[in-house]
Design a protein around this motif. Structure first.
Motif, PDB file in Angstrom:
ATOM      1  N   ASP A 151      -1.118  -2.613   1.013  1.00 33.49           N
ATOM      2  CA  ASP A 151      -2.392  -2.753   0.290  1.00 33.49           C
ATOM      3  C   ASP A 151      -3.067  -4.061   0.711  1.00 33.49           C
ATOM      4  O   ASP A 151      -2.532  -5.146   0.466  1.00 33.49           O
ATOM      5  CB  ASP A 151      -2.112  -2.746  -1.212  1.00 33.49           C
ATOM      6  CG  ASP A 151      -3.387  -2.901  -2.030  1.00 33.49           C
ATOM      7  OD1 ASP A 151      -4.480  -2.987  -1.440  1.00 33.49           O
ATOM      8  OD2 ASP A 151      -3.271  -2.934  -3.267  1.00 33.49           O
TER       9      ASP A 151
ATOM     10  N   LYS B 259       1.749  -5.540  -1.334  1.00 33.15           N
ATOM     11  CA  LYS B 259       0.385  -6.012  -1.620  1.00 33.15           C
ATOM     12  C   LYS B 259       0.163  -7.402  -1.043  1.00 33.15           C
ATOM     13  O   LYS B 259       1.114  -8.172  -0.901  1.00 33.15           O
ATOM     14  CB  LYS B 259       0.150  -6.051  -3.126  1.00 33.15           C
ATOM     15  CG  LYS B 259       0.137  -4.691  -3.805  1.00 33.15           C
ATOM     16  CD  LYS B 259      -0.263  -4.842  -5.270  1.00 33.15           C
ATOM     17  CE  LYS B 259      -0.416  -3.473  -5.933  1.00 33.15           C
ATOM     18  NZ  LYS B 259      -0.900  -3.608  -7.326  1.00 33.15           N
TER      19      LYS B 259
ATOM     20  N   LYS C  88     -10.394   1.752   1.204  1.00 32.67           N
ATOM     21  CA  LYS C  88     -10.438   1.990  -0.236  1.00 32.67           C
ATOM     22  C   LYS C  88     -11.815   2.504  -0.644  1.00 32.67           C
ATOM     23  O   LYS C  88     -12.842   2.043  -0.152  1.00 32.67           O
ATOM     24  CB  LYS C  88     -10.121   0.704  -0.998  1.00 32.67           C
ATOM     25  CG  LYS C  88      -8.673   0.253  -0.841  1.00 32.67           C
ATOM     26  CD  LYS C  88      -8.376  -0.948  -1.706  1.00 32.67           C
ATOM     27  CE  LYS C  88      -6.913  -1.354  -1.571  1.00 32.67           C
ATOM     28  NZ  LYS C  88      -6.575  -2.474  -2.460  1.00 32.67           N
TER      29      LYS C  88
ATOM     30  N   GLY D 242      -4.069  -7.490  -7.555  1.00 35.61           N
ATOM     31  CA  GLY D 242      -4.684  -6.232  -7.149  1.00 35.61           C
ATOM     32  C   GLY D 242      -4.716  -5.245  -8.308  1.00 35.61           C
ATOM     33  O   GLY D 242      -3.726  -5.054  -9.005  1.00 35.61           O
TER      34      GLY D 242
ATOM     35  N   SER E 236      -6.182  -6.176  -0.118  1.00 32.93           N
ATOM     36  CA  SER E 236      -7.245  -6.305  -1.134  1.00 32.93           C
ATOM     37  C   SER E 236      -8.150  -7.502  -0.896  1.00 32.93           C
ATOM     38  O   SER E 236      -9.296  -7.539  -1.366  1.00 32.93           O
ATOM     39  CB  SER E 236      -6.618  -6.406  -2.533  1.00 32.93           C
ATOM     40  OG  SER E 236      -5.859  -5.256  -2.814  1.00 32.93           O
TER      41      SER E 236
ATOM     42  N   TYR F 122      -5.340  -1.986  -8.219  1.00 30.05           N
ATOM     43  CA  TYR F 122      -5.022  -0.585  -7.908  1.00 30.05           C
ATOM     44  C   TYR F 122      -3.626  -0.266  -8.440  1.00 30.05           C
ATOM     45  O   TYR F 122      -2.642  -0.894  -8.060  1.00 30.05           O
ATOM     46  CB  TYR F 122      -5.088  -0.345  -6.398  1.00 30.05           C
ATOM     47  CG  TYR F 122      -5.237   1.107  -6.047  1.00 30.05           C
ATOM     48  CD1 TYR F 122      -6.515   1.679  -5.907  1.00 30.05           C
ATOM     49  CD2 TYR F 122      -4.135   1.914  -5.888  1.00 30.05           C
ATOM     50  CE1 TYR F 122      -6.661   3.014  -5.596  1.00 30.05           C
ATOM     51  CE2 TYR F 122      -4.278   3.252  -5.583  1.00 30.05           C
ATOM     52  CZ  TYR F 122      -5.539   3.802  -5.438  1.00 30.05           C
ATOM     53  OH  TYR F 122      -5.670   5.131  -5.133  1.00 30.05           O
TER      54      TYR F 122
END
Length: 765
Positions: free
Chosen positions: A51, A7, A101, A12, A53, A14
């Motif tokens: 990821d 990440k 996303k 984050g 974000s 998620y």
């Protein structure tokens, strides 16, 4: 599937764990993308999710760094950025997929991970194969060139660069014909095209010798091998080229040298034949004249010469006679040849009778007696066998002691040859002279005491060694001599009389252990005959006595205790190993000692198997039957399918250097592949067993044979053409393989075999 999540923000929201684990995946770990600086392979993950974000972070720089360090890893980008150009850049730099996303993320992410993992496996396989091929080609000792369907060069390795002194940028895209001189290029291309036009196979290969040319214009001889591989209906060509100019020059020089040596040998043989004629006629002619006139002088001066002159005349006559004998002996020695024995069969019994008849007068005058066993037929010319036996018998008579002379003659078959023993009770010789008495003109005693030419035993040795045998003597001063020699058998096979009863010799000094062994034998259902000796000295005396008694056979198996008085088990093993007749008997060592030192010492001498005490019926029966089976002591003693314990015993026997040749020949035909492999590695197997195993149905057995340090070079040559790539690879690594075979393997279609052979050749040069 194991997933590693990276990440760009700890906050984050998620939850990858719940999303992925609900679908059967395992989340390995969750880390910050910015903190990941080392290889990701230690996490043992199948794929990586990155990821993104943060709106102010694309993650592209961090991904590029990670992908460069982990190019075999599958990456899926899960990002808040919907920029198409950014997504394209990620894919170009190696990402398997790029997801924005949004809704239905779970399904899309899971499908993407699965597809990316499978795609990465395929791509990774191709990449690894390409890397391996590139590594092999760059490390190759040959120049490698790849071409397209138009025979234009597409690849040019470093060896090609040094061979032709041309850089890749100078040749890529140009015709392959540039490697040859200008006037040969058109025909060179035509030859390649004609060959491949006549064949429609997807994979084709041709090898030929060509004239190649360096960038400097210098021509050289080269071996050119070109392949055609049709892939997706488009042919590609691959070529290996090797500079053979030095080899050709060396070969030509060797051929000239061989021709010269052959001519010299031929001339030398002619000169030797001429010498033989001179020796048999011209050298003896003046000797006959000297001897004749000496006798006339002796007769004409009878009563007229003083004592000294008479003695001088006797010396002249004696010298001429000894010179004639020497010349005759040298002629006999030089004319002995095995070629005379082709298709010849001589009965040794009739020869001995003939020799004794010819020596009857001296035998009667000396009172000598002879004890002679029934002797075999041998493939040796009769006159040579007569010469051999006459020299040995005459030798015993000449060097007799004051005791009445007794000469014993017997023989024993051992695998493919007969072992003959001539034993007398004469004066004997010192052991330090045992190796010299077979040399030409060798004398231990003064010719005044024991007259002769010193050629008798040299002639015996020449007859025996010419037929592939050997001769040696065992003796002590005052104890007589025992001459042993070998001659080939008629059928070159061991004549085994199959029977049901096993003769066992137990050498044991402990009463309780003797009883335990007897009970184990009784319960084993083995039909046996048991002889017990209580110490090593008594056992050896018994074995030695058996060899000279008619119709009494030696033991089939010896059970030997290790710790005994007078003569321990190690000493008995040494004595058995030293005896050319006794050494074929299988020996099982029985002892309470399981020290590695004892076992290793026994193995280094003559031990065939090792069994700790106390002896149990089950193990003992199993061992006796296994040894009896491979030595053909009984018929159908065990089934073809062996138990795990029986196979273990057979494996030990197969690898033991002291196992008899006959037993090894049986094990070489075993049903178990592992047993035949163990026999193949045994350095003591004779050439005939090596030949059998070289044709074994299993490549693993043939490969094991290549690891045998005593393997004949002729068999290595044959295995160099084996259908198995692994066997040919093993041949290329064998220490005894010839340069000629390596050169052949260097052209092998299997790139690993060829590469191994080339490395071996380079190491030799």
């Amino acid at each position: 599937m194991r997933i590693l999540v990276l990440k760009d923000d700890r906050s984050g929201i998620y939850n990858y764990g719940s999303v992925l684990e609900a679908s059967g995946c395992e989340v390995v770990d969750v880390m910050l993308l910015q903190e990941t600086t080392t290889s990701l392979r230690r996490f043992n993950a199948d794929a990586v999710v990155i990821d993104i974000s943060k709106k102010d972070c694309t993650g592209l720089e961090e991904f590029t760094r990670l992908q460069g360090q982990n190019r075999y890893m599958s990456f899926v980008i899960h990002s808040v950025h919907s920029d198409t150009d950014l997504a394209t850049e990620f894919i170009k730099r190696g990402a398997q997929d790029y997801l924005v996303k949004g809704s239905n993320d779970s399904y899309r992410l899971l499908q993407s991970l699965r597809f990316s993992f499978e795609r990465n496996k395929v791509a990774l396989g191709r990449l690894l194969r390409k890397d391996r091929l590139k590594l092999v080609l760059e490390d190759s000792f040959d120049a490698f060139i790849s071409m397209n369907s138009e025979l234009s060069i597409t690849e040019w390795n470093s060896k090609a660069e040094t061979t032709f002194d041309r850089k890749p940028e100078d040749v890529l895209g140009r015709s392959i014909s540039i490697i040859t001189p200008q006037h040969l290029r058109k025909q060179f291309l035509k030859n390649i095209q004609n060959f491949f036009e006549d064949h429609d196979d997807r994979f084709l290969k041709t090898t030929r010798e060509i004239i190649a040319q360096r960038s400097s214009g210098k021509n050289f001889a080269a071996e050119f091998t070109v392949y055609r591989l049709v892939d997706e209906n488009s042919p590609n060509y691959y070529a290996y080229l090797r500079d053979i100019s030095k080899e050709k020059k060396t070969k030509e020089q060797l051929e000239l040298l061989v021709d010269k040596r052959t001519e010299e040998l031929s001339r030398s043989n002619d000169e030797l034949e001429q010498f033989a004629k001179i020796a048999s006629h011209d050298l003896q002619e003046p000797l006959r004249a000297i001897e004749g006139f000496a006798h006339l002088l002796k007769k004409g001066t009878k009563g007229k010469l003083n004592k000294d002159c008479k003695e001088f005349l006797e010396y002249i006559i004696d010298g001429t006679q000894r010179m004639k004998q020497l010349i005759q002996s040298i002629l006999i020695h030089s004319q002995i040849s095995a070629s005379e024995s082709i298709d010849q069969v001589t009965n040794c019994n009739s020869v001995v009778s003939s020799v004794l008849d010819s020596l009857q007068h001296i035998i009667e005058s000396t009172g000598a007696t002879f004890e002679i066993d029934y002797l075999p037929e041998v493939p040796v010319e009769k006159s040579q066998v007569i010469q051999l036996f006459q020299n040995l018998i005459s030798n015993s008579i000449k060097f007799r002691s004051e005791r009445p002379l007794v000469v014993t003659i017997n023989s024993k078959l051992s695998m493919d040859h007969w072992i003959f023993a001539f034993k007398d009770n004469g004066i004997g010789i010192e052991p330090e002279y045992a190796g010299n008495i077979f040399d030409m003109f060798s004398r231990i005693h003064s010719k005044e005491i024991y007259p002769g030419t010193g050629m008798g035993l040299a002639i015996c040795k020449r007859i025996i060694t010419t037929h592939g045998g050997s001769i040696w003597v065992e003796s002590e001063p005052g104890e007589g001599c025992r001459f042993l020699f070998t001659l080939p058998s008629i059928n070159n096979i061991r004549n085994i009389n199959m029977r049901n009863k096993i003769e066992i010799l137990l050498v044991e000094d402990t009463a309780s252990d003797i009883r335990l062994t007897q009970e184990a034998l009784k319960e084993s259902e083995i039909d046996y005959s048991l002889v017990i000796k209580n110490d090593g000295a008594e056992a050896m005396e018994y074995l030695y006595s058996l060899k000279n008694v008619e119709k009494i056979k030696l033991p089939d198996i010896i059970l030997l205790d290790l710790n005994m008085p007078k003569m321990n088990g190690h000493q008995v093993l040494e004595a058995i190993k030293a005896d050319p007749i006794l050494r074929s008997i299988p020996v099982i060592l029985l002892t309470v000692s399981e020290r590695d030192e004892d076992v290793l010492e026994a193995l280094s001498t003559k031990m065939n198997y090792y069994m700790p005490k106390p002896v149990t019926t089950e193990k003992f029966s199993l061992l006796i039957k296994a040894i009896a089976e491979v030595n053909s002591l009984v018929k159908d003693i065990s089934p073809k399918t062996h138990t795990k314990e029986e196979t273990h015993i057979r494996l030990v026997l197969a690898g033991n250097p002291h196992t008899s040749e006959f037993a090894l020949s049986k094990l070489a035909e075993a049903e178990e592949d592992c047993v035949r492999c163990r026999v193949a590695r045994n350095a003591k197997i004779p050439p005939e067993i090596q030949m059998i195993l070289s044709r074994d149905r299993q490549a693993e057995v043939r490969l094991s044979l290549c690891e045998n340090t005593s393997l004949m070079t002729s068999i290595l040559d044959m295995l160099a053409s084996d259908r198995s790539d692994d066997v040919r690879l093993a041949v290329s690594k064998a220490t005894k393989v010839s340069t000629r075979v390596l050169e052949k393997l260097a052209e092998d279609e299997n790139v690993f075999v060829a590469d191994s052979a080339k490395k071996a050749l380079a190491y030799r040069t």
